[in-house]
Design a protein around this motif. Structure first.
Motif, PDB file in Angstrom:
ATOM      1  N   LEU A   1      -1.878   0.588   9.070  1.00 24.26           N
ATOM      2  CA  LEU A   1      -0.945   1.663   9.413  1.00 24.26           C
ATOM      3  C   LEU A   1      -1.564   3.044   9.201  1.00 24.26           C
ATOM      4  O   LEU A   1      -1.138   4.018   9.804  1.00 24.26           O
ATOM      5  CB  LEU A   1       0.316   1.528   8.544  1.00 24.26           C
ATOM      6  CG  LEU A   1       1.600   1.051   9.197  1.00 24.26           C
ATOM      7  CD1 LEU A   1       2.407   2.171   9.793  1.00 24.26           C
ATOM      8  CD2 LEU A   1       1.343   0.010  10.262  1.00 24.26           C
TER       9      LEU A   1
ATOM     10  N   GLN B   1       5.951   3.647   3.728  1.00 26.75           N
ATOM     11  CA  GLN B   1       7.231   3.622   3.009  1.00 26.75           C
ATOM     12  C   GLN B   1       8.033   4.919   3.108  1.00 26.75           C
ATOM     13  O   GLN B   1       9.252   4.881   3.045  1.00 26.75           O
ATOM     14  CB  GLN B   1       7.016   3.217   1.543  1.00 26.75           C
ATOM     15  CG  GLN B   1       6.322   1.856   1.379  1.00 26.75           C
ATOM     16  CD  GLN B   1       7.206   0.645   1.674  1.00 26.75           C
ATOM     17  OE1 GLN B   1       8.432   0.750   1.641  1.00 26.75           O
ATOM     18  NE2 GLN B   1       6.598  -0.480   1.992  1.00 26.75           N
TER      19      GLN B   1
ATOM     20  N   CYS C   1       5.415  -2.046   9.316  1.00 25.24           N
ATOM     21  CA  CYS C   1       4.706  -2.178   8.041  1.00 25.24           C
ATOM     22  C   CYS C   1       3.645  -3.243   8.220  1.00 25.24           C
ATOM     23  O   CYS C   1       3.963  -4.395   8.498  1.00 25.24           O
ATOM     24  CB  CYS C   1       5.651  -2.582   6.923  1.00 25.24           C
ATOM     25  SG  CYS C   1       4.778  -2.960   5.389  1.00 25.24           S
TER      26      CYS C   1
ATOM     27  N   CYS D   1       1.617  -4.305   5.865  1.00 24.23           N
ATOM     28  CA  CYS D   1       1.510  -5.140   4.662  1.00 24.23           C
ATOM     29  C   CYS D   1       2.577  -6.223   4.632  1.00 24.23           C
ATOM     30  O   CYS D   1       2.550  -7.093   3.769  1.00 24.23           O
ATOM     31  CB  CYS D   1       1.617  -4.291   3.407  1.00 24.23           C
ATOM     32  SG  CYS D   1       0.284  -3.085   3.229  1.00 24.23           S
TER      33      CYS D   1
ATOM     34  N   CYS E   1       0.836  -1.207   0.000  1.00 30.52           N
ATOM     35  CA  CYS E   1       0.000   0.000   0.000  1.00 30.52           C
ATOM     36  C   CYS E   1       0.870   1.255   0.000  1.00 30.52           C
ATOM     37  O   CYS E   1       0.431   2.319  -0.414  1.00 30.52           O
ATOM     38  CB  CYS E   1      -0.953   0.004   1.185  1.00 30.52           C
ATOM     39  SG  CYS E   1      -0.191   0.471   2.749  1.00 30.52           S
TER      40      CYS E   1
HETATM   41  S1  FES Z   1       3.355  -1.048   2.559  1.00 33.16           S
HETATM   42 FE1  FES Z   1       1.441  -0.977   3.560  1.00 33.16          FE
HETATM   43  S2  FES Z   1       1.973  -0.520   5.586  1.00 33.16           S
HETATM   44 FE2  FES Z   1       3.877  -0.841   4.658  1.00 33.16          FE
END
Ligand code: FES
Ligand code: FES
Lengths: 158, 740
Positions: free
Chosen positions: B349, A103, A134, A136, A99
């Motif tokens: 996040l 980053q 992170c 993801c 997502c």
């Molecule tokens: S790429 Fe989605 S929270 Fe790290």
């Protein structure tokens, strides 16, 4: 309200905010520098990582008045003019993000690492990056990106 | 149901708001040789469900004035790379360069109503609909060009936005062919599609086009959306789910917090609008400190959660019953085990964010909702408005892995925008609210009992599953959006029963003559909804743990034991593959390798997984060293995209398995930040290796959820191999395996 002059990405910028406002809100809201992300607001995730005088710091924990005396603040937007910082390029090559939300913080932390230690081991990368979360699960690709960036930088230097 | 577009879609659309980067490879070399056009085959199979809801080519594909193509998808980008996958299939069928394809993600009134982005269905539905719509568009364009150019179709070439004669003397752009119209033909079969052996994008590792802006900090997340004159707001959430507002003293607010514009109180919904965001945070805090609420219904003691669940559960429903389990089990020795999983958070996040502006007639909303049409229905009910007067645009958000709080933030913004019209209102949720009000993945209990026959094959299998609903996503039931439950006339959410896959995968894919699956539905103490892979995560943890116990009883190698119960060649192939991947492992005394297999939903993707761990028997410390996955998702669209999803899924599921649980006491939820609800971080991650078996001639299955379920079982099985302790209750923490 008070006026502060901030040195952000090599530009002097004036903001009018109440004392005690966190640098994160100043960047994101007053200055429109939304590359730096809000996630926890209490120093637990690293999404808001910026550089202050080249050292990585969590913008959500910093009060604006303490960083208005000439400290050099760098955000993801100031990393390079065209997105061609070796770390940014390595990130694309490794197709690191999912997502992408975490980053900017990951990249800022990685740049700080490579500035201090141009050839980190995998363990050193993990230790240095440990505070940047992170959801993801892209950690492995981030490590790969940091290694790619380290390799490309050392090539430039040689 | 096809939504009525806001703007006429018949006419050409100007290319707005999209800057395409880079240069086209083919288009740049005018006068160069014509490309070889791939051959076509006739497709007359099934069309995806989404086509049924948006039947015409122009519901999916628009020809822009400048020759580019705009694809309309009802899906939302949440880091799964759907935008790139859609570009790939459209570019493939229309023989265009990738950068000539734009993808417009969900917007009510503009893109097809594809329900929710979830359940791994984006590829199956959206990308496949785009494939057939693009193929149909190509067919139409050739037909029209053939008439206009007075040339037989066989003598024409179509590529990169033009149709030209093979002789090269005549050519038309798509725009010229259509003369300002769009293609309103129905997408129907038979339709010629590109021969898959000649694909140039699909099945390859096409780099995602949105990563450049991410690394420059320029990606357009909902949290970054700004409008001129926009103001900020926060909502004062009650101290508990059932708390009602008693008193609110806002007298001192303006004096204490600068920039306050308005406080909005509607029943027990309290919002505050301010000029600046940090003012909104201050104002929210002030109001929290100056309000009194009733206490909420107490939660059960955490230690008693699973007893409580059994007490409140409905009578079971038999979901599957084959052979005669009762007779088969009678008098024979069985293996019985009970497995449990706590509530788990989405823990995205990016905390939820929503924007809204009411212009006096239409309520405009921007949201990272996974289903903007269903959200619109919920809001229409809650606000007593016509759905057509609500216009929702999907904006990318952080990965949220199921139904989280996006719809709730949009609802907050909508309520406040109606009270303060003609101004954009932005509601940003805090981490604390995100972690507290998130609809969690429900706690579950799975009880299994199985027996072996004289040949050591499984003869009977009985599964009892206790589950809350795994989907409370918005729909016309307004109680699905949080704020609606706190209005003067509150909406309470109707019970959902088994909706959302609570018992999914509790009946194994193995060949077993006598099998019974009972599901017990309960309505538990916490707000719940879908979390990546739904019930399968717990069910496969249970099923694949028991498979290892059965293999041990049968005295067989766990993989061979599984293979003896499988007939499907694709299932067998992924197991062989994972065997091959782990064949050369050296395993020290304190280490173990464990395996797990699943066919997702018993109808979709196949996966076999392995995990290698080292366990310190004294401290119980677990080091997750490496994980492997062998995956068959049918036709691969983007090889690297799939790999990234599988890798990330394994890391996230390892986090669930080893660390995560919602903590609470009888008064409140306690794990409301990343310290008290830890997730896996760099120092804890395993190495991951993924092998994908591409089957271009099989249907493309979604990949987003596939790697979650087998992870917990593979880890639990590895831990058992390493130290002889089997853990039945997630998460697997050191206390549960330490000797001391
Ligand atoms: S790429 Fe989605 S929270 Fe790290
Ligand atoms: S937002 Fe600053 S550390 Fe999380």
């Amino acid at each position: 309200m008070a006026t502060f002059q901030l040195d952000i990405n090599n530009t002097k910028l004036k903001v009018e905010v109440t004392e005690g406002t966190s640098l994160l809100w100043v960047l994101r809201e007053h200055l429109g520098l939304t590359g730096t992300k809000y996630s926890c607001g209490i120093g637990q995730c690293g999404s808001c990582m910026v550089h202050i005088d080249n050292g990585p710091m969590r913008a959500c924990l910093l009060q604006v008045e303490n960083f208005a005396e000439g400290q050099k603040i760098k955000t993801i937007e100031g990393l390079s003019k065209n997105g061609d910082h070796p770390v940014q390029k390595a990130w694309i090559e490794a197709q690191a993000p999912q997502c992408g939300y975490c980053q900017s913080g990951q990249i800022m932390q990685a740049v700080a690492l490579l500035d201090a230690n141009p050839n980190p081991t995998t363990e050193e990368i993990k230790t240095h990056m440990n505070g940047i979360l992170c959801r993801c699960g892209t950690y492995l690709r981030i490590i790969k990106a940091v290694e790619l960036a380290a390799a490309s930088q050392s090539k430039i230097e040689n | 149901m096809i939504a009525i577009p806001f703007q006429s879609r018949r006419k050409f659309l100007k290319n707005i708001g999209y800057i395409s980067v880079g240069f086209s490879l083919l288009g740049a070399c005018i006068g160069a040789e014509d490309p070889t056009i791939a051959s076509r085959i006739t497709y007359d199979g099934k069309l995806p469900g989404s086509i049924g809801r948006a039947k015409t080519v122009n519901a999916w594909i628009e020809i822009l004035e400048d020759g580019n193509i705009r694809v309309l998808s009802g899906k939302v980008e949440l880091g799964q790379g759907i935008r790139t996958a859609i570009q790939q299939v459209a570019a493939e069928e229309l023989d265009m360069d990738l950068d000539k394809i734009q993808v417009h993600l969900a917007e009510t009134g503009l893109t097809p109503n594809e329900g929710y982005t979830g359940a791994s269905a984006s590829i199956q539905n959206s990308a496949m609909s785009v494939r057939y719509a693009a193929a149909k568009a190509r067919q139409e364009l050739l037909l029209l060009a053939s008439k206009k150019l007075n040339t037989p179709i066989n003598d024409l070439l179509l590529f990169n936005g033009i149709v030209k004669s093979k002789l090269g003397n005549k050519s038309l752009t798509f725009a010229e062919i259509l003369e300002g119209e769009q293609i309103d033909r129905e997408v129907s079969i038979p339709v010629p599609i590109k021969n898959k052996a000649e694909h140039r994008y699909v099945g390859k590792s096409v780099p995602r086009t949105d990563i450049g802006e991410m690394v420059r900090g320029q990606a357009g997340y909902i949290q970054n959306l700004r409008f001129p004159g926009m103001v900020h707001a926060r909502v004062v959430r009650p101290p508990g789910y059932e708390s009602k507002l008693l008193t609110l003293d806002e007298n001192g607010l303006m004096a204490e917090v600068p920039g306050v514009i308005k406080t909005v109180v509607k029943g027990s919904f309290v919002g505050v609008i301010t000029e600046r965001e940090h003012q909104a945070i201050k104002a929210e805090q002030y109001l929290k400190n100056h309000s009194e609420w009733t206490t909420s219904v107490p939660f059960p003691e955490k230690e008693n959660l699973f007893t409580h669940i059994k007490e409140i559960a409905n009578n079971p429903e038999t979901v599957r019953n084959e052979g005669n389990v009762e007779a088969a089990i009678k008098g024979v020795e069985t293996i019985k085990a009970k497995y449990t999983k706590p509530y788990i958070k989405h823990a995205s996040l990016g905390p939820a964010c929503g924007l809204a502006m009411f212009d006096g007639e239409v309520l405009h909303i921007w949201s990272h909702s996974q289903g903007i049409y269903p959200l619109r229905e919920a809001l229409a009910t809650m606000l007593y408005m016509e759905a057509e007067k609500i216009h929702i645009t999907a904006v990318p958000g952080a990965g949220c892995f199921g139904h989280s709080t996006a719809d709730d933030a949009a609802t907050d913004a909508a309520l406040l925008a109606l009270e303060y019209p003609n101004t954009h209102i932005r509601v940003q949720w805090s981490r604390h609210d995100e972690h507290s009000w998130d609809p969690y993945g429900p706690a579950m209990i799975v009880e299994l009992e199985a027996s072996l026959d004289e040949n050591n094959k499984i003869n009977s299998w009985k599964a009892e599953v206790w589950t809350d609903s795994h989907s409370t996503r918005p729909n016309k039931d307004a109680g699905t959006v949080l704020a609606a439950r706190y209005l003067e006339t509150p909406f309470t959410m109707k019970s959902r029963g088994y909706l959302g896959g609570g018992h999914r995968n509790a009946d194994p894919y193995y060949k077993i003559p006598n099998m019974k699956l009972n599901a017990h539905y309960y309505e538990g103490p916490f707000r719940v909804s879908s979390l990546r892979s739904l019930g399968s995560f717990t069910n496969i943890f249970a099923v694949e743990s028991l498979m290892d116990s059965l293999a041990e009883k049968a005295g067989q190698n766990p993989l061979d034991f599984r293979l003896r119960h499988l007939e499907d060649g694709r299932a067998i192939a992924v197991i062989h593959k994972v065997k091959e991947l782990t064949a050369s492992q050296n395993i020290a005394v304190d280490q173990g390798v464990g395996y797990a297999f699943m066919r997702y939903k018993n109808t979709d993707a196949y996966i076999a997984m392995a995990a290698k761990v080292a366990v310190d028997k004294v401290t119980g410390n677990i080091e997750l060293i490496k994980m492997w996955a062998a995956v068959d998702v049918g036709e691969v669209i983007n090889m690297d995209g799939i790999t990234n999803q599988i890798e990330g899924g394994m890391i996230q599921a390892a986090s669930w398995t080893l660390k995560e649980q919602v903590t609470f006491n009888t008064n409140e939820i306690t794990g409301t930040d990343y310290l008290k609800y830890p997730i896996l971080r760099f120092s804890e991650i395993p190495l991951v290796e993924v092998a994908i078996i591409n089957r271009p001639n099989e249907a493309a299955y979604g990949v987003g959820e596939v790697s979650m379920p087998p992870t917990a079982a593979a880890i639990a099985n590895a831990i058992y191999k390493a130290c002889g302790k089997r853990v039945f209750d997630l998460p697997i923490t050191p206390e549960k395996i330490s000797d001391s």
